[in-house]
Structures are given as C-alpha cells and as structure tokens.
Write an enzyme that holds these catalytic residues in place. Structure first.
Site, PDB file in Angstrom:
ATOM      1  N   ASN A 229       0.848  -1.196   0.000  1.00 31.21           N
ATOM      2  CA  ASN A 229       0.000   0.000   0.000  1.00 31.21           C
ATOM      3  C   ASN A 229       0.880   1.242   0.000  1.00 31.21           C
ATOM      4  O   ASN A 229       2.112   1.143  -0.043  1.00 31.21           O
ATOM      5  CB  ASN A 229      -0.965  -0.021   1.191  1.00 31.21           C
ATOM      6  CG  ASN A 229      -0.215  -0.071   2.507  1.00 31.21           C
ATOM      7  OD1 ASN A 229       0.540   0.825   2.839  1.00 31.21           O
ATOM      8  ND2 ASN A 229      -0.414  -1.151   3.261  1.00 31.21           N
ATOM      9  N   LYS A 308       7.776 -17.298 -10.843  1.00 31.55           N
ATOM     10  CA  LYS A 308       7.015 -16.196 -11.432  1.00 31.55           C
ATOM     11  C   LYS A 308       5.825 -16.740 -12.226  1.00 31.55           C
ATOM     12  O   LYS A 308       5.986 -17.677 -13.023  1.00 31.55           O
ATOM     13  CB  LYS A 308       7.933 -15.372 -12.333  1.00 31.55           C
ATOM     14  CG  LYS A 308       7.248 -14.162 -12.906  1.00 31.55           C
ATOM     15  CD  LYS A 308       8.174 -13.379 -13.831  1.00 31.55           C
ATOM     16  CE  LYS A 308       7.391 -12.238 -14.460  1.00 31.55           C
ATOM     17  NZ  LYS A 308       8.080 -11.656 -15.597  1.00 31.55           N
ATOM     18  N   PRO A 326      -2.874 -11.831  10.238  1.00 32.73           N
ATOM     19  CA  PRO A 326      -3.092 -11.650  11.680  1.00 32.73           C
ATOM     20  C   PRO A 326      -3.177 -10.166  12.012  1.00 32.73           C
ATOM     21  O   PRO A 326      -2.508  -9.347  11.366  1.00 32.73           O
ATOM     22  CB  PRO A 326      -1.843 -12.276  12.316  1.00 32.73           C
ATOM     23  CG  PRO A 326      -0.816 -12.270  11.236  1.00 32.73           C
ATOM     24  CD  PRO A 326      -1.559 -12.379   9.937  1.00 32.73           C
ATOM     25  N   ILE A 328      -1.923  -7.554  14.208  1.00 29.14           N
ATOM     26  CA  ILE A 328      -0.773  -7.432  15.125  1.00 29.14           C
ATOM     27  C   ILE A 328      -1.164  -6.642  16.378  1.00 29.14           C
ATOM     28  O   ILE A 328      -0.898  -7.059  17.508  1.00 29.14           O
ATOM     29  CB  ILE A 328       0.410  -6.749  14.399  1.00 29.14           C
ATOM     30  CG1 ILE A 328       0.788  -7.574  13.176  1.00 29.14           C
ATOM     31  CG2 ILE A 328       1.604  -6.571  15.333  1.00 29.14           C
ATOM     32  CD1 ILE A 328       1.682  -6.853  12.190  1.00 29.14           C
ATOM     33  N   PHE A 348      -3.264   3.091  15.439  1.00 31.23           N
ATOM     34  CA  PHE A 348      -3.561   4.125  14.447  1.00 31.23           C
ATOM     35  C   PHE A 348      -4.787   3.679  13.661  1.00 31.23           C
ATOM     36  O   PHE A 348      -5.099   2.493  13.631  1.00 31.23           O
ATOM     37  CB  PHE A 348      -2.364   4.317  13.498  1.00 31.23           C
ATOM     38  CG  PHE A 348      -1.437   5.412  13.939  1.00 31.23           C
ATOM     39  CD1 PHE A 348      -0.649   5.251  15.073  1.00 31.23           C
ATOM     40  CD2 PHE A 348      -1.348   6.606  13.231  1.00 31.23           C
ATOM     41  CE1 PHE A 348       0.199   6.261  15.500  1.00 31.23           C
ATOM     42  CE2 PHE A 348      -0.497   7.620  13.638  1.00 31.23           C
ATOM     43  CZ  PHE A 348       0.276   7.457  14.775  1.00 31.23           C
ATOM     44  N   LYS A 362     -12.892   1.717  16.103  1.00 30.59           N
ATOM     45  CA  LYS A 362     -11.679   0.898  15.997  1.00 30.59           C
ATOM     46  C   LYS A 362     -10.988   0.757  17.351  1.00 30.59           C
ATOM     47  O   LYS A 362     -10.452  -0.288  17.688  1.00 30.59           O
ATOM     48  CB  LYS A 362     -10.734   1.521  14.965  1.00 30.59           C
ATOM     49  CG  LYS A 362      -9.818   0.541  14.310  1.00 30.59           C
ATOM     50  CD  LYS A 362      -9.143   1.129  13.089  1.00 30.59           C
ATOM     51  CE  LYS A 362      -9.924   0.885  11.815  1.00 30.59           C
ATOM     52  NZ  LYS A 362      -9.262   1.369  10.621  1.00 30.59           N
ATOM     53  N   LYS A 366     -10.217  -2.835  18.837  1.00 26.22           N
ATOM     54  CA  LYS A 366      -8.843  -3.296  19.066  1.00 26.22           C
ATOM     55  C   LYS A 366      -8.516  -3.363  20.564  1.00 26.22           C
ATOM     56  O   LYS A 366      -7.445  -3.821  20.939  1.00 26.22           O
ATOM     57  CB  LYS A 366      -7.854  -2.354  18.380  1.00 26.22           C
ATOM     58  CG  LYS A 366      -8.100  -2.147  16.888  1.00 26.22           C
ATOM     59  CD  LYS A 366      -7.224  -3.017  16.037  1.00 26.22           C
ATOM     60  CE  LYS A 366      -7.558  -2.801  14.566  1.00 26.22           C
ATOM     61  NZ  LYS A 366      -6.707  -3.524  13.651  1.00 26.22           N
TER      62      LYS A 366
END
Ligand code: CTP
Length: 434
Positions: A229, A308, A326, A328, A348, A362, A366
């Site tokens: 990303n 590949k 997972p 983290i 974050f 969130k 979390k």
C-alpha cells in the site's frame, strides 16, 4: 543523509529556536564538517558563537566560521573585544554565561585529555572550565584516528568526562582522512544536529522501552510481484525519533520503506504482516509502550507461487484467492503485558472518511487505551499530517503540522496517558483487594 530526511520533512522545524550554542572547534581535519554543523544549527533556529583553538585554525579559517555564524569568532583568551555584551576583557566568562550548551565539534584526543585534567591554557578549554557546570551543558563530538580512539587513554578520558557530566555524542565509523578505516570519525553534521536537538527535548519517556511498527507490509504473489500500500513509513519513523528524543529505548519494526533509521533507534526490517507479527511478539514482552503505526495489509494471497506466474498466451487471467492476515495490534493488546497495564498500546486508524466515528469504533474493537486517527489518502507519502486522538474520555485534534512535530506532541500525550492509565489500573486493583 540530508537534513530533510533526518527529520522526515520538507521544511525544517525550528527545533533550536531560542537556543544559543557555543560551538568550539579543536584541531582536526573534521573542522570542515563543523562549518556545515554551524550552518545547520542556525538553519534550525539557534544562534551560534564560534570559539576556535589555535590548532583548529590550522584546518579552517575563522573567516569561514564568522561568515556562517554571522558573529566574530573568538580564538584567544587575550582577545580584548567586548564579548557576551560585556566589556570586561573576560571572553572565557562572558561567552559561556549566555550559552544554552557548549558543543565541541571536533573534539580532538588532545583536547579531550585537556578537558579531563581541567587545563585552561587557551580560550576554549578555559571557557569549558569556567562554565557554570549545572546550567551550561558540555557536548563533545570526538574526532580522531581509529587507533587514537581505541587507545585505553582515550577511552578512559571519555568515561571520566562522562562521569564529570559531559555528554559524549559518539563517533562514526568508516574511511578516515589518514587512509585507515575504523571508528573515530566525527559524526556527520545531520547526525550531530539530531543529537543536539534531542539533547534539549524533555525526557518524558525516560526509562521506557518503546516498540513502534511503521510503513506498509508486502505480501508476495510470486517471487517478483506482491501486494502493498501507499504508506511511506514517515509517521512511524518520526515517532521512533520523537520517542528516542524523549529518553526511551526504541525498537522500530519497519516494513519495506527507504527511510534512514533515526539516531539511536534499533531497526528491524520486515516484509510481510506475518514477519512483522513475529518481530513484534518477541519484543513486546519487554516493551512498556507499543505504537502500531504500520499500515498492515489486511489480506495476503492464500498461496504465494514459488516461481514467477507467466502469461501462457491464453486470455485467462490468474485468479487470486486471499486469506486474512493476523491483526498485530489486537494480538499485542490481548497479551498479558498489555492486560496488566505494563504495556501501553497505541493504535492508528488510516481512514478515508468518517474519521472520528471510525477511530472510536476501531479503538473499542482493538481494545487499546489510545487510538490515533488520520485520513490515509491525505497523508500517505506526505511530510505533514493532522491527527485525532481518541481515548475513553473523548477526542482531541492535533492540528496540521509536520509529522515530526506531531510525533513529538503525540509522545507527550502518550506519556501523560500512560501514567494515568497505570494509576487507574492500580486504583482498580486496590479497590478489588479491599
Ligand atoms: N493493524 C495491525 N495488524 C493488522 C491490521 C492493522 O496491527 N493486520 C493495526 C495498524 O497498525 C493500526 C490499527 O491496527 O494501528 C488499525 O489499522 P487500519 O488499517 O486503520 O485498520 P484495520 O484494522 O485494518 O481495519 P479496516 O481496514 O477495516 O479499517
């Protein structure tokens, strides 16, 4: 490394605004680097008064340093010019009284020995001895040949200078002017700048062990392709730097990014989310603060091809199946260290809309005491950001600023909330016990 990279920013913050530095040069080839350091200190807001020894003048002229500092350079204890606004013919007293710090860069082996013995036969050593020891710190940037550096006399002198209250900024390693290779080079000007800035920062995380994740993760599809990303890692690197400036021992677990490691930070490079989890889990047990700023890929290809994937001439495109990575942060937040309060977890949230609502949801999902929200597309790759801090009491916005400035503010917020969190946990456990 450039100054901009050192602070992960395009425009330098005036980290040293209001600080007056006496920059002392003793004799050594590294004097050429002192010119750049002088410029860097000024660029970051400090005023600089240069004092040179006679030996330093063999390597660089006072004219150069005067031009860069915008002030007359002092070289002799017999200099009768007014100094420090005083006309008493005592440069060694006047110059040190107005300093926020004296930085000796370069500090030769000979000058270290001189400082150690409290000798005072030239202006610079005289000024160091005459400085008010409690209010004018002495920072030393050694510079010498590797054998001189390794010599027991130098090591002994260094240890004693530290014991006497001086701060030794360390040395670099590599090719030396004498043609040899090893330890003893003076640190580069951006490194010294970072150390000087760091020296003045309040040590709000002194004694803490901080673990930070940063950057994207990379999930392989085959040996040459993968999914990642747009996270640049800049916020996480700025946080690692700010935590270290605040006195913490910092470990930075970084996804694939090309950023310089902040000074004094231990860096572990990882690629995938599973690598990151492994690196974090083994270190979280000893940490007291965990900051999960990494933009971890939520999914990875269910199987990574060992070779590949080739176009086979047909019109069929490869079909990728995904499996969830997972989490983290959630894993660490469930660990005994976090549940006991010994480890303070900060998450974050990279959102594209409804920042506050998403961040609040969130945080609860979390199970972390503090969650920091930002708009991903507005900040990925940029040097600035805006943050919203969400905890059990509500939310606070940190207005747009450089990522380093925000990281420093966030570190202070973390220190305050961690202390409050620990206090609340201990009150809770006391009331359970009674
Ligand atoms: N995080 C993590 N491991 C993951 C996913 C996220 O540790 N597999 C952490 C991030 O480092 C961040 C927080 O969880 O501190 C939130 O990450 P974010 O990408 O904003 O949210 P997600 O949990 O992935 O949820 P969603 O994608 O649905 O917004």
């Amino acid at each position: 490394m450039t100054y901009e990279q050192a602070g992960s920013r395009a425009v330098p913050d005036l980290d040293l605004a209001g600080k007056h530095i006496v920059l002392g040069l003793s004799g050594g080839i590294a004097c050429y680097k002192a010119a750049e350091l002088c410029r860097a200190l000024i660029k970051h807001g400090a005023t600089v008064q240069v004092v040179m020894t006679e030996a330093a003048e063999q390597f660089i002229t006072a004219v150069t340093l005067q031009a860069l500092s915008g002030r007359p350079v002092y070289t002799s204890q017999w200099d009768s010019r007014a100094s420090g606004g005083m006309d008493n013919n005592m440069a060694h007293i006047n110059l040190s009284r107005e300093a926020d710090a004296i930085v000796i860069a370069p500090c030769s082996a000979d000058f270290m020995a001189k400082l150690l013995h409290g000798r005072a036969d030239d202006l610079l050593s005289l000024m160091c001895l005459a400085r008010p020891i409690e209010s004018v710190p002495l920072l030393i940037a050694p510079a010498m040949n590797r054998e001189m550096w390794a010599h027991p006399a130098t090591q002994r002198n260094m240890a004693q200078l530290q014991a006497d209250g001086a701060t030794i900024l360390g040395v670099g390693s590599g090719f030396q002017a004498c043609g040899e290779t090893g330890d003893g080079r003076m640190l580069e000007p951006p490194e010294l700048l970072e150390d000087v800035v760091s020296f003045f920062m309040p040590k709000v995380l002194g004694g803490q062990q901080v673990l930070v994740t940063a950057g994207p993760t990379y999930e392989a599809i085959d040996p040459v392709r993968g999914i990642t990303n747009l996270s640049s890692g800049k916020m996480g690197f700025a946080l690692a730097r700010a935590a270290r400036e605040a006195g913490a021992q910092v470990t930075l677990v970084a996804g694939p990014v090309s950023l310089d490691t902040p000074r004094g930070v231990t860096r572990i490079d990882v690629k995938s989310a599973r690598d990151m989890l492994h690196a974090v889990e083994t270190r979280a047990q000893n940490a007291t603060v965990f900051i999960a700023s990494a933009a971890v890929a939520d999914w990875r290809p269910a199987t990574a091809a060992s070779q590949k994937i080739k176009k086979d001439g047909s019109s069929e495109t490869p079909q990728l199946a995904f499996t969830e990575n997972p989490d983290i942060l959630a894993t660490v937040a469930r660990s005994p260290a976090a549940l006991s309060g010994q480890l303070f977890c900060v998450g974050f949230a990279a959102e594209s809309q409804d920042l506050l609502e998403n961040a609040q949801a969130k945080r609860l999902r979390k199970k972390v005491p503090l969650l920091v929200g930002n708009i991903g597309p507005d900040t990925f790759g940029k040097d600035h950001n805006t943050l919203v801090l969400v905890d059990e009491h509500g939310s606070v916005e940190l207005a747009q600023a450089s990522k380093l400035a925000l990281a420093r503010k966030l570190v202070k917020e973390i220190a305050v909330r961690r202390a409050a969190h620990l206090a609340a946990l201990s009150t809770r456990s006391e009331s359970h016990a009674t």
